[in-house]
Design an enzyme around this catalytic site. Sequence first.
Site, short mmCIF file in Angstrom:
data_model
loop_
_atom_site.label_atom_id
_atom_site.label_comp_id
_atom_site.label_asym_id
_atom_site.label_seq_id
_atom_site.Cartn_x
_atom_site.Cartn_y
_atom_site.Cartn_z
N ASP A 228 -13.05 -28.69 -1.47
CA ASP A 228 -12.73 -30.07 -1.82
C ASP A 228 -12.61 -30.10 -3.34
OD1 ASP A 228 -12.18 -32.75 -1.91
OD2 ASP A 228 -13.89 -33.39 -0.70
C1 BGC Z 1 -11.42 -35.90 -1.45
C2 BGC Z 1 -10.50 -35.15 -0.51
C3 BGC Z 1 -9.10 -35.16 -1.07
C4 BGC Z 1 -9.12 -34.56 -2.47
C5 BGC Z 1 -7.76 -34.52 -3.14
C6 BGC Z 1 -11.32 -35.37 -2.88
O1 BGC Z 1 -12.06 -36.16 -3.74
O2 BGC Z 1 -12.75 -35.79 -1.00
O3 BGC Z 1 -10.52 -35.72 0.76
O4 BGC Z 1 -8.23 -34.47 -0.23
O5 BGC Z 1 -9.99 -35.31 -3.29
O6 BGC Z 1 -7.35 -35.79 -3.48
#
Ligand code: BGC
Length: 752
Positions: A228
Amino acid sequence: MHDIDKLISEMTLEEKAGLCSGADFWHTKKIDRLGIPDVMVSDGPHGLRKQDIDTVDPNQSIEAVCFPAACATACSFDRELMQSMGETLGEECRAEDVSVLLGPAVNIKRSPLCGRNFEYISEDPYLAGELSAAYINGVQSKNVGTSIKHFAANSQETRRMTCSSDMDERTLREIYFPAFETAVKKAQPWTVMCSYNLINGEYSSENDNLLNKVLRDEWGFKGYVMSDWGAVNDRVKGLAAGLDLEMPSSGGLNDAKIVEAVKNGTLDERILDTAVKRILEQVYRYRDVKGGEHTFDRGIDHKKAAEIAKECMVLLKNDGALPLPSGGAKIAFIGAFAKNPRIQGGGSSHINTRNISNALESAAKYAEISYAEGYEREANDTNPALLEEAVQLAADSDVAVIFAGLPDSFESEGYDRKHMRMPDCQNELIDEICKVQENVIVVLHNGSPVEMPWNDKVSAVLEVYLSGEATGEATADILFGKANPCGKLAETIPMKLSDTPCYLTFPGDRHAEYNEGVFVGYRYYDKKEMAVRYPFGHGLSYTTFEYSDIKLSDTTIDDNDILTVNAVITNTGNCAGKETVQLYVADKSGFAVRPEKELKDFIKVELQPGESKTVTFRLDKRAFSYYHEELGDWYAPNGKYDIMIASSSRDIRLTAEVTHKTSVKLPFVATENTVFGEFMDYAEGKATLDLLFSKVAKGLLGGDHFEPEAVRSMIGSMPLRQIRSFGGISDELLQQAVDMLNKDFGGSKAQM
Ligand code: BGC
């Protein structure tokens, strides 16, 4: 086809380490020297959030279509619908050259307070797994990858980057893993996104058990794992644990650490090569398929979003006020959401769309409608002038439809809610209108359950959740009966926050203690025999359905059998409609503490008035099993099980019983601390053990005051070593008994 092994052999150590992190926020790196291309990834999940190339702001995205969020699509209980939405999204990705769509998000809704629940599917792992697998298959049919997220146990936003989700293995396996497991086994997502949080003290991003053992060795995941955004703690440890791609770029810092670790021998270069290979396989999988012309027609996809939204809305209550009449009656739409609906949640899934329909305009084609704002859209406190105007309008009308729910600021990625209430101004508005109007219909726009103190006073409640940019036309069609509601709740709506399973421990701080274990959602409310506002699986229709003729293929099954279950569903009302038939299994063996019942399958059927259809389910051993920690596997105890065919988790229409016989033996190693109860039946008639029993019984009782059954129970919970105190048996005889048990059982024994 590219010879990836050859390419890797030509890469320098620095190039390989570099490939394991992003070039920027959204791209993998390219290596011009070797002709290795880059690819782009984008959020997800209910639309395309692709960064606009004309801006440097990674959060500024192109205009796209906002489909209903997962809180809504989950209520479709419709695998085909999810697959088809996935296909449309895959098509959009292809048209915009996005190689991986960052979704679906399948974390379990542990508490209604989780700020990101609107993006997640369900409190039930079976439902979350089935629907996400269908979505993935849809997107990937267009040769675009997905990234199922956030693996795993990311069920709160508070301190999501440093909090450890602490729970036993059984809870992980039964509740927090299966959505991922099903998706991997049924759909092979190209990528998996690991979560920010720790699990039992170990970051998901460096968790060897999670990423290498469970995900890959056990479930057979073939793609790459990405972090993530910013979830990496120790990059080198993470790489060894199976985290292939760090996102976004660490500016080269972590790449250098990988290089250093290979050089100083703390990281085997083959581990790096494996990660590079996994990433390149997916890069070329996307790049190698040109796939012809792909179109992204916002108009067509908007219509699709409307069709999907109609399949998701849940009619919670209807005393006959719905559908609304098309002519004659004086209809008032009240509430800011009627004109300016809330269609999606905040954070990384936020889609940049301008094409938002509202119910007020969309309903104009069905009837003449008057409108009052009622409350300020983002406010908590009542605006007396708006309230008064709305109450007056309601009093002057034949029916008042109040559009209510949660303002944007009440729920979002990044933080959790503190309570389950709607804004005070909205609750007050409903209360005041109920005083002057008998026909009150509430339409709810929210990403997660709210308390409904006014529920008994209103005539109907329609839950539309956050149903995307076409919410207006979908809501109008449902309200006026142009579409028949067929959504079912994918989560329980509890009476109040303090009823919820993890009320005492949510949210965790440095540690989130998942003390409720497997008793999440309806598993908890059922076990506690609690009243809920609306149960899991509930949803009404404008028609009625009758259930009959349950038939099982067998009355007794074993571990290898497939049990076939048939039931007949008939549309007994006046209009066509769809019903989601749910199958729950209840373990009545009493062998382990288990939920009262668990969802094991569902089928959505469409029926014309008077029409009947037979639905057929097939259940394998897993449908009867729980996760046995000592066995390290799924175990279906000997005994009787109820098969329930239901219209909701609290509306069981048909039940039939089946007996399960297992041939699996459970681990058993006797020691002085083994309790008599573990081998009592076996012991009967065996001289040594009989002698021990009678000695203990005598020592314990010193007389005959107890019933034989009570004696049996008392002895049953005593360890063998008690014989010393009560029976005065020598160590030698005790050891003989232990040895005898171990010899006879050989490390495992059948369930008694
Ligand atoms: C979120 C993800 C997301 C990623 C990219 C993160 O903060 O938890 O779900 O895909 O950011 O935007």
